[in-house]
Write a protein that holds these residues in place. Sequence first.
Motif: not given
Length: 373
Positions: A247-253
């Motif tokens: 699982t990867k969190y990228l936040g706001h993009v």
Amino acid sequence: MEDQVSDSEGLIRPLLVAPFDPEAPYGQHSRPFNFYKYGKKQGHSLGLLSFRSLARDVKNLIMGLRKIANRRAIIISGLNPFWVLFFTLLVKTLNFFGRQERKAIIDLHGSVFHENINYGWKIRAYFYFFPEFISLQLADLIIFASRELKKFSTEAFRLSGKRGRVVENGTNRPKVESEKMAEKALQESIDRKETKIIIMVAPRNSHSNVLAVLRAQDVMELLKDESELVLIILGGGETLDFVPENTKYLGHVSDSVYHALHDLADLAIAPYPPEAVCGGARNKILDYWIHGILLVSTREGTRGIEEAKPGTNFLLSDSDPESFAQSILGALEMGETEKEKIRKSAQDLARRKYLWKEKSKNFFQIIENETCY
């Protein structure tokens, strides 16, 4: 600035009060942002009072109050219930002391009272009940994000149906260079032959999204032996504890990266448990559909989208982690013809009824008809 106009010009222009900055690349509130974006493109003389800017200093506050005083239609969208009440009372106060009539229009995305009641937080729910009740009673026009939200609000807050209209959320799909942007966002090369990308949009600024993310992490922990699977979570907020390796969190993009990642996704998930109630409708579901992504969702995940049919537009799953994990595996193992049929049905629905540019036309037509701005 584009929203600094003369008083005489301002008298005939609606003003949108919303919590986004049109110059900021990240973290936009989709509904007011897209109404503003497409409203301007469609030729509406629309002013903007960015509440993020308003809260910075006294100068911006004074300028903001002046903008409200100089307009006849004030659209309040996406704010905390207490700020909605503040601006609604401000409009009514200016009407009382001024010589011109201003219309207070509330664009209601959801009900914090409704959500907290479902979470079992009764004290907190009634803390929000009164600002929502008063502001909605005072509003000249209320635009709801779903028919379900209108029905609940009309009953809970004893509203007159004559003052309420429904304009659902929308979606759009700009053209982007998907592969290059997605790889940059992930900071690694994506081997499309080896990796199955599962996408989930869930900013952790709402309790319902937090519950869904926690459920998603439980699901991915059960799928840890499926080495080809990776879950990408988009949206701001803190990374929650005990994050599985897959699982990867990228936040706001940025918007372009947001759409690029959707273009590359093999599957989208919305594992909202029954208690993760959203007061309106989740436009992230429409974003999945417009990109032609196969969606696995609980019933709560598609709340507010009346046309959503299990087996036709998405795959329905129970919300417990074991069932949802099996639903993901089942979705990925489906035949390509069957998957394409569901993806196309969902995409056609999004294109036919849920494009932001069409929702914007409807939104401003209602306001024009009701307020004669």
